[in-house]
Design a protein around this motif. Sequence first.
Motif, PDB file in Angstrom:
ATOM      1  N   ASN A  48       0.776  -1.244   0.008  1.00  0.00           N
ATOM      2  CA  ASN A  48       0.002  -0.096   0.151  1.00  0.00           C
ATOM      3  C   ASN A  48       0.842   1.259   0.127  1.00  0.00           C
ATOM      4  O   ASN A  48       1.571   1.319   0.883  1.00  0.00           O
ATOM      5  N   GLY A  49       0.814   1.914  -1.089  1.00  0.00           N
ATOM      6  CA  GLY A  49       1.654   3.196  -1.158  1.00  0.00           C
ATOM      7  C   GLY A  49       3.059   2.803  -1.186  1.00  0.00           C
ATOM      8  O   GLY A  49       3.360   2.121  -2.155  1.00  0.00           O
ATOM      9  N   PRO A  50       3.785   3.357  -0.259  1.00  0.00           N
ATOM     10  CA  PRO A  50       5.484   3.241  -0.675  1.00  0.00           C
ATOM     11  C   PRO A  50       5.815   1.778   0.073  1.00  0.00           C
ATOM     12  O   PRO A  50       7.152   1.489  -0.215  1.00  0.00           O
ATOM     13  N   LEU A  51       4.906   1.203   0.800  1.00  0.00           N
ATOM     14  CA  LEU A  51       5.243   0.118   1.654  1.00  0.00           C
ATOM     15  C   LEU A  51       4.804  -1.159   0.800  1.00  0.00           C
ATOM     16  O   LEU A  51       3.873  -1.465   0.434  1.00  0.00           O
ATOM     17  N   ASP A  52       5.760  -2.193   0.918  1.00  0.00           N
ATOM     18  CA  ASP A  52       5.563  -3.557   0.438  1.00  0.00           C
ATOM     19  C   ASP A  52       6.430  -4.483   1.297  1.00  0.00           C
ATOM     20  O   ASP A  52       7.382  -4.521   1.692  1.00  0.00           O
ATOM     21  N   VAL A  53       5.349  -5.486   1.967  1.00  0.00           N
ATOM     22  CA  VAL A  53       6.262  -6.615   2.871  1.00  0.00           C
ATOM     23  C   VAL A  53       5.437  -7.739   2.491  1.00  0.00           C
ATOM     24  O   VAL A  53       4.209  -7.848   2.347  1.00  0.00           O
ATOM     25  N   ALA A  54       6.267  -8.833   2.601  1.00  0.00           N
ATOM     26  CA  ALA A  54       5.568 -10.389   2.298  1.00  0.00           C
ATOM     27  C   ALA A  54       6.367 -11.359   3.088  1.00  0.00           C
ATOM     28  O   ALA A  54       7.714 -11.088   3.188  1.00  0.00           O
TER      29      ALA A  54
ATOM     30  N   PRO B 296      13.122  10.089  -2.736  1.00  0.00           N
ATOM     31  CA  PRO B 296      14.605  10.169  -2.992  1.00  0.00           C
ATOM     32  C   PRO B 296      15.293   9.118  -3.109  1.00  0.00           C
ATOM     33  O   PRO B 296      16.178   9.072  -3.619  1.00  0.00           O
ATOM     34  N   VAL B 297      14.865   8.146  -2.146  1.00  0.00           N
ATOM     35  CA  VAL B 297      15.819   6.713  -1.929  1.00  0.00           C
ATOM     36  C   VAL B 297      14.313   5.642  -1.727  1.00  0.00           C
ATOM     37  O   VAL B 297      13.389   6.043  -1.236  1.00  0.00           O
ATOM     38  N   LYS B 298      14.707   4.364  -2.158  1.00  0.00           N
ATOM     39  CA  LYS B 298      14.060   3.351  -1.758  1.00  0.00           C
ATOM     40  C   LYS B 298      14.733   2.308  -1.200  1.00  0.00           C
ATOM     41  O   LYS B 298      15.891   1.834  -1.770  1.00  0.00           O
ATOM     42  N   LEU B 299      14.191   1.771  -0.022  1.00  0.00           N
ATOM     43  CA  LEU B 299      15.160   1.050   0.831  1.00  0.00           C
ATOM     44  C   LEU B 299      14.602  -0.307   0.535  1.00  0.00           C
ATOM     45  O   LEU B 299      13.156  -0.652   0.553  1.00  0.00           O
TER      46      LEU B 299
ATOM     47  N   VAL C  38      19.338  -0.360  -1.754  1.00  0.00           N
ATOM     48  CA  VAL C  38      19.210   0.928  -1.803  1.00  0.00           C
ATOM     49  C   VAL C  38      19.026   1.341  -3.144  1.00  0.00           C
ATOM     50  O   VAL C  38      19.789   0.946  -4.192  1.00  0.00           O
ATOM     51  N   THR C  39      18.082   1.916  -3.804  1.00  0.00           N
ATOM     52  CA  THR C  39      17.763   2.567  -5.087  1.00  0.00           C
ATOM     53  C   THR C  39      17.583   4.200  -5.148  1.00  0.00           C
ATOM     54  O   THR C  39      16.863   4.342  -4.395  1.00  0.00           O
ATOM     55  N   VAL C  40      18.426   4.704  -5.968  1.00  0.00           N
ATOM     56  CA  VAL C  40      18.425   6.305  -5.844  1.00  0.00           C
ATOM     57  C   VAL C  40      17.963   6.824  -7.188  1.00  0.00           C
ATOM     58  O   VAL C  40      19.071   6.576  -8.251  1.00  0.00           O
ATOM     59  N   PRO C  41      16.965   7.243  -7.607  1.00  0.00           N
ATOM     60  CA  PRO C  41      16.793   7.853  -8.858  1.00  0.00           C
ATOM     61  C   PRO C  41      17.720   9.255  -9.153  1.00  0.00           C
ATOM     62  O   PRO C  41      17.716  10.063  -8.318  1.00  0.00           O
ATOM     63  N   VAL C  42      18.190   9.397 -10.514  1.00  0.00           N
ATOM     64  CA  VAL C  42      19.057  10.389 -10.980  1.00  0.00           C
ATOM     65  C   VAL C  42      18.619  10.821 -12.234  1.00  0.00           C
ATOM     66  O   VAL C  42      19.290  10.078 -13.147  1.00  0.00           O
ATOM     67  N   GLY C  43      17.922  11.586 -12.278  1.00  0.00           N
ATOM     68  CA  GLY C  43      17.529  11.918 -13.710  1.00  0.00           C
ATOM     69  C   GLY C  43      16.895  10.951 -14.458  1.00  0.00           C
ATOM     70  O   GLY C  43      15.956  10.323 -13.920  1.00  0.00           O
TER      71      GLY C  43
END
Length: 316
Positions: A143-149, A182-185, A220-225
């Motif tokens: 839901n939204g930014p969270l995903d857990v399984a 800005p980041v996804k963990l 971690v992923t970080v979008p850059v342009g």
Amino acid sequence: MKSASAVSLSGGFGEVRLGRDYTPTFWNDTVFDPFGTNGVGVFDPFGTNGVGSNLINTANDAFGSFLTPAASTAPFTNVGNSNYVRASNTIGYFLPPNLGGFYGQVQYGFSEKTKYDNGTFTPNVANNSRAGRYVGGRFGYANGPLDVAVAYGSSTIGDQFYVGTTTKVNTLNLGASYDFGPVKLFGEVSRAKNKVDYEVTPLFTGGRPDVDLTGYLLGVTVPVGAGLIRASYSRVKYDFNEVQLPFEPATADPKASKLALGYVHNLSKRTALYATVARVSNKNGSALTVGGPAFVTGAFTPKNSTGYDFGIRHAF
């Protein structure tokens, strides 16, 4: 992502799927939507593609061939398939997608072996009765930014009818991700157990001890342009549960760690350039690699493995 072959029927009730399909525990390791997420896995920045694939996936994929009482394939005795990635002859059910973010699946895979009545007619051949059977499930919330399984699977990887043994690998893993913008963990923890069930437990030895494989991942992923930076660190450890005799030197458990760094540059919605570098560090006899041929083990086992990949990906 590695291929599967299945047919399905879906509707408001959910989806029923038949055939050779990915197992529930593998879904927590692999790519969920390669077109929509730059090839990023559900709980791993690299999914199971290329040199960046995490050690949880690498070690578990080979764990079923570890110390099983079955037909011999050097250097270990094994049946050559742990059903970690996919299982054959499966019936699977997926919950419908309209449950407020909750999702899940259950799966059963038939062994496709002949059952003899009475059992004394069973041929005296290893892996002739139960090997190949699989049962598992996965349930989560997104839901939204969270995903857990969380997922669990049990695979029968070896059996000897007249000896009275059945070898199984039981796998439990938990994954989660959270997108801050800005980041996804990303994170995952996993525990697998290679165990032998005995019809009659050996009197003096108690039988072969279970072998445990534990691991974790941080990513971690970080979008850059128009691009995406990816990074992950994963670690696994084997525990042979050996009985320590008095005055005997302790045997260190094999373990390994892996660091992966990568970049994906989107040229369009369908086409992207990518590059990854990864390094595995082994200790105490572990021999995991970043991919390709396995180490030649023996008196000397290499401690490190380094790999690179780069290329272009296009979604048709």
